[in-house]
Design a protein around this motif. Sequence first.
Motif, short mmCIF file in Angstrom:
data_model
loop_
_atom_site.label_atom_id
_atom_site.label_comp_id
_atom_site.label_asym_id
_atom_site.label_seq_id
_atom_site.Cartn_x
_atom_site.Cartn_y
_atom_site.Cartn_z
N GLY A 25 0.82 -1.20 0.00
CA GLY A 25 0.00 0.00 0.00
C GLY A 25 0.85 1.25 0.00
O GLY A 25 1.85 1.33 -0.72
N VAL A 26 0.46 2.21 0.84
CA VAL A 26 1.18 3.49 0.91
C VAL A 26 1.45 3.84 2.36
O VAL A 26 0.79 3.35 3.29
N SER A 27 2.43 4.71 2.55
CA SER A 27 2.75 5.27 3.87
C SER A 27 2.90 6.78 3.73
O SER A 27 3.24 7.29 2.66
N TYR A 28 2.65 7.49 4.83
CA TYR A 28 2.81 8.94 4.81
C TYR A 28 3.08 9.45 6.21
O TYR A 28 2.92 8.73 7.20
N TYR A 29 3.48 10.72 6.26
CA TYR A 29 3.91 11.36 7.51
C TYR A 29 2.97 12.48 7.90
O TYR A 29 2.40 13.17 7.05
N MET A 30 2.78 12.66 9.22
CA MET A 30 2.09 13.82 9.74
C MET A 30 2.88 14.37 10.92
O MET A 30 3.34 13.60 11.77
N GLY A 31 3.09 15.69 10.91
CA GLY A 31 3.89 16.31 11.96
C GLY A 31 3.91 17.81 11.77
O GLY A 31 2.93 18.42 11.33
#
Length: 254
Positions: A25-31
């Motif tokens: 699938g996919v991965s992403y960042y939040m910050g």
Amino acid sequence: MNIIVLALCCSVKAQDKLELGVMGGVSYYMGDLNHSQHFKESRPAVGFIARYAITDRLAGKVHVIGGGIAGEYPGIGERYPLQYPNFETTAVSYNKLAEVTKGEEYEFSRVLVNVSVMGEFNFRSYDHIFKPEDSKWTPYLTLGLGATFYKSYVDKQSGKTDFVLSLPFGLGVKYKVNKWLRVGAEWTMHKTFADDLDLVDPNGVQINPNDPYGSKHHALTHNNDWVSFCGITITASMWPRKLSCNDGLKNYNK
């Protein structure tokens, strides 16, 4: 008649105990560079999953997933506090914000690996031996404890592999295609105990990506970075468990 029932219970097989498979699938960042936009700057992610069925409502699993994360800080056309250094500004508004006409852009991209031990709590009975047609699928909640491995940079050319604890939780759905094949979809958020996943070149930029707006304070919910994985799982079921006579009668009476 009782002897026949006992014999049938002893010979029947229950749900399989173990599933092994892959996730993609996919991965992403939040910050600090992405406070609220899910799936922004998503990158490919792949992994391995092992699931152990405890009951038809409860399972444990191990996730090993690798994926990329990325983010950016636009240095032009944004509004920042007037006192923020390293910017040339034009018009000043009443709330002491200024329009940036020249500034330094910043972006990062990195690959990390996440290892998690999690529990699954099924909303419906799943893969039940006495009602197979009614227990082929279920949505579930998942949560647990994990570790995130990544390269912690001293500068852009050098760094070391580091890891931090993380708290994963999420939602999913799984479906029993046939005796051996299972498919599913899952979306998890991982709260890490690190605030430098977006820092890849500490000495090469004039801004601080952990405080890009120059406010000198952090929102309570963004003191640490988040990583999310979303994808499809494909697993093979194996290692069937035989019911004892007592187990069979107990489950049958339910």
